[in-house]
Write a protein that holds these residues in place. Structure first.
Motif, PDB file in Angstrom:
ATOM      1  N   ASP A  61       0.854  -1.292  -0.029  1.00 51.78           N
ATOM      2  CA  ASP A  61       0.065  -0.091  -0.153  1.00 51.78           C
ATOM      3  C   ASP A  61       0.986   1.190   0.034  1.00 51.78           C
ATOM      4  O   ASP A  61       0.507   2.200  -0.280  1.00 51.78           O
ATOM      5  CB  ASP A  61      -0.858  -0.007   1.204  1.00 51.78           C
ATOM      6  CG  ASP A  61      -2.232  -0.407   0.836  1.00 51.78           C
ATOM      7  OD1 ASP A  61      -2.614  -0.839  -0.327  1.00 51.78           O
ATOM      8  OD2 ASP A  61      -3.043  -0.972   1.695  1.00 51.78           O
ATOM      9  N   TYR A 121      -1.793  -5.542  -7.958  1.00 45.71           N
ATOM     10  CA  TYR A 121      -2.886  -6.417  -7.446  1.00 45.71           C
ATOM     11  C   TYR A 121      -2.281  -7.886  -7.755  1.00 45.71           C
ATOM     12  O   TYR A 121      -1.834  -8.309  -8.746  1.00 45.71           O
ATOM     13  CB  TYR A 121      -4.177  -5.997  -8.285  1.00 45.71           C
ATOM     14  CG  TYR A 121      -4.142  -6.097  -9.702  1.00 45.71           C
ATOM     15  CD1 TYR A 121      -4.330  -7.309 -10.538  1.00 45.71           C
ATOM     16  CD2 TYR A 121      -3.835  -4.983 -10.621  1.00 45.71           C
ATOM     17  CE1 TYR A 121      -4.326  -7.208 -11.834  1.00 45.71           C
ATOM     18  CE2 TYR A 121      -3.418  -4.945 -11.794  1.00 45.71           C
ATOM     19  CZ  TYR A 121      -3.984  -6.139 -12.790  1.00 45.71           C
ATOM     20  OH  TYR A 121      -4.032  -6.088 -14.004  1.00 45.71           O
ATOM     21  N   ASN A 149      -3.805  -2.818  -4.123  1.00 48.76           N
ATOM     22  CA  ASN A 149      -3.245  -1.773  -3.352  1.00 48.76           C
ATOM     23  C   ASN A 149      -3.883  -0.497  -3.662  1.00 48.76           C
ATOM     24  O   ASN A 149      -4.838  -0.007  -4.435  1.00 48.76           O
ATOM     25  CB  ASN A 149      -1.713  -1.825  -3.404  1.00 48.76           C
ATOM     26  CG  ASN A 149      -1.313  -1.001  -4.802  1.00 48.76           C
ATOM     27  OD1 ASN A 149      -1.880  -1.040  -5.683  1.00 48.76           O
ATOM     28  ND2 ASN A 149       0.016  -0.749  -4.384  1.00 48.76           N
ATOM     29  N   LYS A 150      -3.483   0.687  -2.828  1.00 49.75           N
ATOM     30  CA  LYS A 150      -4.162   1.909  -2.984  1.00 49.75           C
ATOM     31  C   LYS A 150      -3.837   2.685  -4.309  1.00 49.75           C
ATOM     32  O   LYS A 150      -4.418   3.343  -4.788  1.00 49.75           O
ATOM     33  CB  LYS A 150      -3.629   2.916  -1.747  1.00 49.75           C
ATOM     34  CG  LYS A 150      -4.121   2.544  -0.409  1.00 49.75           C
ATOM     35  CD  LYS A 150      -3.593   3.503   0.657  1.00 49.75           C
ATOM     36  CE  LYS A 150      -4.163   2.745   2.142  1.00 49.75           C
ATOM     37  NZ  LYS A 150      -3.408   3.886   3.173  1.00 49.75           N
ATOM     38  N   GLU A 195      -6.194   1.301  -6.858  1.00 49.87           N
ATOM     39  CA  GLU A 195      -7.457   2.166  -6.746  1.00 49.87           C
ATOM     40  C   GLU A 195      -7.347   3.471  -7.366  1.00 49.87           C
ATOM     41  O   GLU A 195      -8.344   3.952  -8.038  1.00 49.87           O
ATOM     42  CB  GLU A 195      -7.659   2.164  -5.030  1.00 49.87           C
ATOM     43  CG  GLU A 195      -8.258   0.938  -4.541  1.00 49.87           C
ATOM     44  CD  GLU A 195      -8.428   1.250  -2.893  1.00 49.87           C
ATOM     45  OE1 GLU A 195      -9.728   1.214  -2.673  1.00 49.87           O
ATOM     46  OE2 GLU A 195      -7.621   1.638  -2.435  1.00 49.87           O
ATOM     47  N   LYS A 196      -6.184   4.227  -7.068  1.00 51.47           N
ATOM     48  CA  LYS A 196      -6.000   5.609  -7.555  1.00 51.47           C
ATOM     49  C   LYS A 196      -6.008   5.843  -9.101  1.00 51.47           C
ATOM     50  O   LYS A 196      -6.778   6.267  -9.701  1.00 51.47           O
ATOM     51  CB  LYS A 196      -4.901   6.190  -6.910  1.00 51.47           C
ATOM     52  CG  LYS A 196      -4.579   7.742  -7.476  1.00 51.47           C
ATOM     53  CD  LYS A 196      -3.499   8.305  -6.637  1.00 51.47           C
ATOM     54  CE  LYS A 196      -3.232   9.628  -7.102  1.00 51.47           C
ATOM     55  NZ  LYS A 196      -2.038  10.043  -6.474  1.00 51.47           N
ATOM     56  N   ARG A 256     -11.288   3.136  -8.520  1.00 53.10           N
ATOM     57  CA  ARG A 256     -12.343   2.128  -8.153  1.00 53.10           C
ATOM     58  C   ARG A 256     -11.865   1.793  -6.751  1.00 53.10           C
ATOM     59  O   ARG A 256     -10.792   1.822  -6.421  1.00 53.10           O
ATOM     60  CB  ARG A 256     -12.528   0.849  -8.958  1.00 53.10           C
ATOM     61  CG  ARG A 256     -12.904   1.116 -10.321  1.00 53.10           C
ATOM     62  CD  ARG A 256     -14.247   1.170 -10.565  1.00 53.10           C
ATOM     63  NE  ARG A 256     -15.019   0.012 -10.080  1.00 53.10           N
ATOM     64  CZ  ARG A 256     -15.323  -0.945 -11.017  1.00 53.10           C
ATOM     65  NH1 ARG A 256     -14.910  -0.798 -12.374  1.00 53.10           N
ATOM     66  NH2 ARG A 256     -16.172  -2.079 -10.738  1.00 53.10           N
ATOM     67  N   LYS A 257     -12.776   1.672  -5.662  1.00 51.56           N
ATOM     68  CA  LYS A 257     -12.355   1.075  -4.371  1.00 51.56           C
ATOM     69  C   LYS A 257     -12.135  -0.398  -4.475  1.00 51.56           C
ATOM     70  O   LYS A 257     -12.761  -1.359  -5.188  1.00 51.56           O
ATOM     71  CB  LYS A 257     -13.840   1.406  -3.645  1.00 51.56           C
ATOM     72  CG  LYS A 257     -13.989   2.822  -3.052  1.00 51.56           C
ATOM     73  CD  LYS A 257     -15.094   3.168  -2.422  1.00 51.56           C
ATOM     74  CE  LYS A 257     -15.123   4.611  -2.217  1.00 51.56           C
ATOM     75  NZ  LYS A 257     -16.393   4.835  -1.164  1.00 51.56           N
ATOM     76  N   ARG A 258     -11.094  -0.642  -3.714  1.00 52.68           N
ATOM     77  CA  ARG A 258     -10.948  -2.089  -3.659  1.00 52.68           C
ATOM     78  C   ARG A 258     -12.015  -3.014  -3.147  1.00 52.68           C
ATOM     79  O   ARG A 258     -11.893  -4.086  -3.745  1.00 52.68           O
ATOM     80  CB  ARG A 258      -9.538  -2.376  -2.780  1.00 52.68           C
ATOM     81  CG  ARG A 258      -9.820  -2.308  -1.102  1.00 52.68           C
ATOM     82  CD  ARG A 258      -8.648  -2.362  -0.332  1.00 52.68           C
ATOM     83  NE  ARG A 258      -7.789  -1.222  -0.686  1.00 52.68           N
ATOM     84  CZ  ARG A 258      -6.531  -1.044  -0.099  1.00 52.68           C
ATOM     85  NH1 ARG A 258      -5.982  -2.181   0.703  1.00 52.68           N
ATOM     86  NH2 ARG A 258      -5.639  -0.114  -0.170  1.00 52.68           N
ATOM     87  N   GLU A 259     -12.899  -2.702  -2.330  1.00 53.47           N
ATOM     88  CA  GLU A 259     -14.000  -3.438  -1.949  1.00 53.47           C
ATOM     89  C   GLU A 259     -14.898  -3.892  -3.094  1.00 53.47           C
ATOM     90  O   GLU A 259     -15.568  -4.909  -3.169  1.00 53.47           O
ATOM     91  CB  GLU A 259     -14.816  -3.006  -0.666  1.00 53.47           C
ATOM     92  CG  GLU A 259     -15.264  -1.475  -0.957  1.00 53.47           C
ATOM     93  CD  GLU A 259     -14.241  -0.588  -0.195  1.00 53.47           C
ATOM     94  OE1 GLU A 259     -14.755   0.656   0.212  1.00 53.47           O
ATOM     95  OE2 GLU A 259     -12.948  -0.787  -0.162  1.00 53.47           O
ATOM     96  N   ASP A 260     -14.740  -3.005  -4.210  1.00 57.64           N
ATOM     97  CA  ASP A 260     -15.626  -3.223  -5.254  1.00 57.64           C
ATOM     98  C   ASP A 260     -14.877  -4.016  -6.111  1.00 57.64           C
ATOM     99  O   ASP A 260     -15.463  -4.449  -7.248  1.00 57.64           O
ATOM    100  CB  ASP A 260     -15.860  -1.870  -6.082  1.00 57.64           C
ATOM    101  CG  ASP A 260     -16.682  -1.069  -5.474  1.00 57.64           C
ATOM    102  OD1 ASP A 260     -17.425  -1.664  -4.337  1.00 57.64           O
ATOM    103  OD2 ASP A 260     -16.518   0.425  -5.465  1.00 57.64           O
TER     104      ASP A 260
END
Length: 436
Positions: A132, A139, A151-152, A155-156, A160-164
């Motif tokens: 992170d 990923y 990782n963050k 996402e950036k 998209r958010k990782r939980e998605d």
């Protein structure tokens, strides 16, 4: 009372054979009093070796202050000491979740210590924190093509958010991957168990990424770096190079670059064609041995002068199809960031036509000077005679014989003037021949 030994033996059996690491130690002496089999396996000591150790022997030096700072143990209650780093016999460090409880052992107050191995969990958290913290997008995908870690930075990058994404199928979440090289390259990683590197486009954010994919036991791991700016810079540089190359290759002037060893490192098409004509070798296979030795000596002397930091020009004379040609050659040193000469830029321009025109003009001027001299000297004498005779003929009456004599003199002067004019015309015609 007859049941107590049985109960004690049962508890001792649970202590010794239980699946959790447990040991009992003297709190004051910090010496081990008893240890179970799981602890022996976990730490790598024999039973006899373990009982000779002190509590500090199973902790790294940097962790031993934690012994002093442990929470005070309250009798009758379990106390959590949190996650600690312990050391095995072989020096390997691992993590445990620790719990303490005051007990009585062989009629003495002692501490029962329970250590739950959380090494894999703790190290997984460490790895996750590291991943992170890196700026590369990262990923992991399992064999069912589901995201298992994001990782963050990823996402950036994707917005998209990782939980998605965790647990979702990569080809369903990002169907464009099938259309681009992601699909084939990722399948290659899994099938052939090889690492791959490639650059690809992400249409959802109009970016380019450098991708490194590696096989894992669970599927594959992917590192991505956003190279949009670098790629744009590369394309700009490439476009500029192509434009510059088009400019220098579309001229008949010779352009070349020489390094500090006097080796040609770059040249335009006109130069290579010229050198191929001189050496008779293919344009991309030229070496010093292909050039006439006397030419190398001359040109290396010029290069050496430019390498001293001097810019200068020369006029080079050669022949082409049996006719002389003249070229103006410029030598210009190229300086690096340390202000040292790193190369020599050379430019040769054909000035044959200008040189011929200049020589023609010089010859024409010589002819014009001759004509001017004739006009100023040869014309003046017969013209003066004619003017004087005409004045006499018109001003006085004279005998016929004298009049005829003057007419004869007038004709002679006219013939002289005519001859001078003829000579001037001849010179003028020669002047036109020179001009042609």
């Amino acid at each position: 009372m007859q049941q107590l030994p049985t109960i004690t033996e049962e508890y001792l059996h649970l202590f010794r054979e239980g699946p959790l690491t447990m040991y009992i130690y003297d709190d004051e002496a910090e010496k081990f009093l008893a240890v179970n089999n799981t602890a022996l396996c976990q730490y790598g000591y024999s039973h006899e070796e373990f009982l000779t150790l002190r509590l500090s022997d199973i902790q790294p030096v940097e962790e031993q202050d934690a012994l002093i700072q442990q929470p005070k143990i309250v009798p009758g209650m379990y106390t959590s000491s949190g996650r600690l780093r312990h050391r095995r016999k072989n020096g390997e460090i691992f993590y445990v979740q620790s719990y303490s409880h005051q007990t009585i052992f062989e009629q003495h107050t002692a501490i029962l210590f329970l250590a739950i191995d959380v090494d894999q969990t703790e190290k997984a958290l460490e790895i996750e924190n590291i991943l992170d913290s890196i700026t590369d997008a990262f990923y992991t995908i399992n064999h069912r093509w589901q995201f298992t870690h994001v990782n963050k930075a990823y996402e950036k990058l994707l917005g998209r958010k990782r939980e998605d994404m965790i647990g979702g199928n990569i080809w369903e979440l990002f169907p464009y991957g099938r259309e681009f090289s992601y699909y084939d390259r990722y399948h290659q990683v899994v099938k052939d168990q090889v690492s791959v590197h490639f650059e690809e486009y992400i249409p959802i954010n109009n970016s380019w990424v450098s991708v490194n994919a590696y096989p894992t036991t669970e599927g594959l791991a992917v590192y991505m770096v956003d190279i949009s700016e670098q790629r744009q810079l590369r394309e700009t540089i490439y476009t500029n190079e192509q434009n510059l190359r088009a400019i220098i290759n579309n001229t008949t002037d010779l352009i070349w670059l020489v390094n500090t060893d006097f080796k040609i490192i770059s040249a335009n098409r006109a130069f290579r064609d010229r050198m191929a004509g001189i050496t008779g070798r293919a344009k991309d296979k030229l070496a010093d041995a292909d050039y006439p030795a006397d030419l190398l000596v001359i040109w290396n002397a010029y290069y050496r002068q430019a390498m001293d930091g001097n810019s200068f020009k020369i006029i080079w004379t050669d022949t082409k199809d049996g006719n002389p040609i003249y070229e103006e050659v410029s030598f210009n040193p190229v300086f690096d960031q340390q202000d040292k000469v790193s190369a020599i830029s050379c430019f040769s321009r054909d000035i044959t036509e200008a040189r011929i025109d200049r020589e023609r003009i010089l010859r024409q001027n010589q002819q014009l000077r001759k004509i001017a001299w004739i006009q100023s000297h040869e014309v003046r004498s017969p013209l003066a005679n004619i003017m004087g005779l005409v004045q006499l003929l018109t001003a006085t009456d004279m005998p016929e014989e004298e009049f005829l004599n003057m007419l004869s003199m007038l004709k002679t002067s006219a013939d002289q003037l005519n001859q001078v004019i003829f000579d001037i015309m001849t010179q003028a015609n020669n002047h036109d021949d020179v001009a042609d």
